[in-house]
Design an enzyme around this catalytic site. Structure first.
Site, PDB file in Angstrom:
ATOM      1  N   HIS A  86       0.843  -1.207   0.000  1.00  0.00           N
ATOM      2  CA  HIS A  86       0.000   0.000   0.000  1.00  0.00           C
ATOM      3  C   HIS A  86       0.882   1.262   0.000  1.00  0.00           C
ATOM      4  O   HIS A  86       0.550   2.257  -0.632  1.00  0.00           O
ATOM      5  CB  HIS A  86      -0.889   0.045   1.250  1.00  0.00           C
ATOM      6  CG  HIS A  86      -1.950  -1.010   1.285  1.00  0.00           C
ATOM      7  ND1 HIS A  86      -1.935  -2.045   2.179  1.00  0.00           N
ATOM      8  CD2 HIS A  86      -3.069  -1.175   0.535  1.00  0.00           C
ATOM      9  CE1 HIS A  86      -3.009  -2.805   1.993  1.00  0.00           C
ATOM     10  NE2 HIS A  86      -3.702  -2.310   0.994  1.00  0.00           N
ATOM     11  N   GLY A 125      -3.348  -1.502  -7.079  1.00  0.00           N
ATOM     12  CA  GLY A 125      -2.286  -2.497  -7.192  1.00  0.00           C
ATOM     13  C   GLY A 125      -2.586  -3.532  -8.271  1.00  0.00           C
ATOM     14  O   GLY A 125      -3.736  -3.937  -8.468  1.00  0.00           O
ATOM     15  N   GLU A 126      -1.528  -3.986  -8.940  1.00  0.00           N
ATOM     16  CA  GLU A 126      -1.668  -5.054  -9.941  1.00  0.00           C
ATOM     17  C   GLU A 126      -1.954  -6.397  -9.294  1.00  0.00           C
ATOM     18  O   GLU A 126      -2.338  -7.348  -9.960  1.00  0.00           O
ATOM     19  CB  GLU A 126      -0.381  -5.160 -10.783  1.00  0.00           C
ATOM     20  CG  GLU A 126      -0.198  -3.995 -11.724  1.00  0.00           C
ATOM     21  CD  GLU A 126       0.986  -4.167 -12.659  1.00  0.00           C
ATOM     22  OE1 GLU A 126       1.805  -5.086 -12.430  1.00  0.00           O
ATOM     23  OE2 GLU A 126       1.096  -3.367 -13.596  1.00  0.00           O
ATOM     24  N   ASP A 158      -4.401  -7.185  -7.538  1.00  0.00           N
ATOM     25  CA  ASP A 158      -5.811  -7.456  -7.863  1.00  0.00           C
ATOM     26  C   ASP A 158      -6.008  -7.121  -9.344  1.00  0.00           C
ATOM     27  O   ASP A 158      -6.631  -6.114  -9.690  1.00  0.00           O
ATOM     28  CB  ASP A 158      -6.721  -6.616  -6.969  1.00  0.00           C
ATOM     29  CG  ASP A 158      -6.602  -7.027  -5.522  1.00  0.00           C
ATOM     30  OD1 ASP A 158      -7.123  -8.070  -5.152  1.00  0.00           O
ATOM     31  OD2 ASP A 158      -5.935  -6.301  -4.761  1.00  0.00           O
ATOM     32  N   GLN A 198      -9.551  -6.762 -10.803  1.00  0.00           N
ATOM     33  CA  GLN A 198     -10.163  -5.540 -10.249  1.00  0.00           C
ATOM     34  C   GLN A 198      -9.642  -4.311 -10.998  1.00  0.00           C
ATOM     35  O   GLN A 198     -10.402  -3.397 -11.347  1.00  0.00           O
ATOM     36  CB  GLN A 198      -9.824  -5.436  -8.760  1.00  0.00           C
ATOM     37  CG  GLN A 198     -10.168  -4.089  -8.140  1.00  0.00           C
ATOM     38  CD  GLN A 198      -9.918  -4.057  -6.643  1.00  0.00           C
ATOM     39  OE1 GLN A 198     -10.734  -4.518  -5.885  1.00  0.00           O
ATOM     40  NE2 GLN A 198      -8.800  -3.489  -6.206  1.00  0.00           N
ATOM     41  N   SER A 237      -0.324  -9.103   1.072  1.00  0.00           N
ATOM     42  CA  SER A 237      -1.781  -8.982   1.134  1.00  0.00           C
ATOM     43  C   SER A 237      -2.170  -8.867   2.596  1.00  0.00           C
ATOM     44  O   SER A 237      -1.548  -9.512   3.454  1.00  0.00           O
ATOM     45  CB  SER A 237      -2.427 -10.239   0.534  1.00  0.00           C
ATOM     46  OG  SER A 237      -3.783 -10.333   0.941  1.00  0.00           O
ATOM     47  N   SER A 238      -3.193  -8.067   2.863  1.00  0.00           N
ATOM     48  CA  SER A 238      -3.660  -7.953   4.253  1.00  0.00           C
ATOM     49  C   SER A 238      -4.122  -9.315   4.765  1.00  0.00           C
ATOM     50  O   SER A 238      -4.058  -9.601   5.957  1.00  0.00           O
ATOM     51  CB  SER A 238      -4.804  -6.944   4.354  1.00  0.00           C
ATOM     52  OG  SER A 238      -4.402  -5.724   3.764  1.00  0.00           O
TER      53      SER A 238
END
Ligand code: PAF
Length: 282
Positions: free
Chosen positions: A40, A150-151, A153, A156, A188-189
């Site tokens: 992030h 972000g790539e 996702d 998305q 990733s979270s």
């Protein structure tokens, strides 16, 4: 370091954004669901290189989770996120409540088209409608010139790019490369959910993607066989199920045909945690 301004309402956010605009400043938005990690913060840095002011948003968007999914256990750590954003030199945090985003009587949503049908769209049918709706609302609330996604996702990102063109939203969409751990696991979270054993198994996803990228380039006629071998390798590493492992057209996400720009996408379950990743052919 000055404290990070936090906006909880659309009116407060708009007041600040309008003041910056009147000064002729360019504004970037970095939409997130919080639980911020180094990936992030890359998005924030990229946003800073594209605009004079950067707003991050944190909103765990209920409309992109199905009732059986992890909305309740999704990590929430706003104080730590505020510190990270402040250290990164972010100019403000927009953190609306669910009531601000979806007031009583809310009844309108965006339905993305074919780009959202396959892969994530097939396994999480509610997901892209929820993302498209909240991203549109965030754009209309913050009125950014630029937004960074972000790539990681990948689908998305393509859904949002298509939506911005189709709905004339007038926001430049900038893609940020995926940040990885040294062993290749994409940040990733949701990695926070992994047990030690699951964490040790997780990097196989990236290894399979990298191997497949070479195979798709060198032996496209053997694609089906290589995909099957890739799925077996993921399962033998300890994953419980593979939702999909596919080579797709990089922008439309339709099934890949030789000559198309290609992207390989995977989603697989490690215990109760669903991980996604993707890579290009270069
Ligand atoms: O990628 C995410 O974190 C979310 O899907 C987004 C884009 C912030 C929308 O809720």
């Amino acid at each position: 370091m000055p404290p990070l301004p936090v906006f909880r309402t659309k009116a407060d956010l708009r007041q600040q954004v309008t003041a910056w605009r009147q000064d002729g400043q360019k504004i970037a938005l970095v939409p997130t669901m919080g639980a911020l990690h180094a990936g992030h913060l890359d998005l924030i840095r990229i946003a800073q290189s594209k605009a004079d002011r950067v707003i991050a948003s944190i909103f765990v968007n209920p409309t992109q989770f199905a009732p059986h999914e992890d909305l309740d256990r999704y990590p929430r750590q706003e104080a730590a996120d505020r510190d990270a954003l402040s250290t990164a030199g972010c100019d403000g945090l927009y953190a609306p409540t669910t009531h601000v985003m979806y007031p009583a009587g809310f009844d309108t949503s965006i339905t993305p088209g074919r780009v959202a049908e396959r892969l994530e769209g097939a396994f999480r049918p509610h997901f892209f409608g929820g993302v498209a709706t909240v991203v549109t609302k965030l754009f209309l609330q913050a009125l950014p010139d630029v937004a960074v996604f972000g790539e990681k996702d990948w689908q998305q990102l393509q859904v949002i790019k298509r939506m911005v063109i189709d709905l004339d939203l007038g926001v430049d969409i900038v893609a940020a490369p995926t940040r990885r751990e040294v062993d290749g696991l994409a940040l990733s979270s949701r990695n926070a959910y992994l047990s030690d054993a699951e964490r040790a198994a997780a990097p196989v996803l990236k290894q399979v993607l990298d191997d497949l990228a070479l195979k798709v380039r060198d032996e496209p006629a053997q694609l089906a066989m290589h995909m099957e071998a890739g799925i077996k390798r993921i399962l033998s590493a300890g994953f419980r199920a593979v939702d999909y492992l596919e080579v797709c057209h990089a922008e439309t996400l339709s099934p890949w045909q030789a000559g198309d720009p290609a992207r390989i996408l995977v989603a697989a379950w490690l215990g109760q945690t669903r991980l996604i990743d993707n890579c290009g052919l270069d």
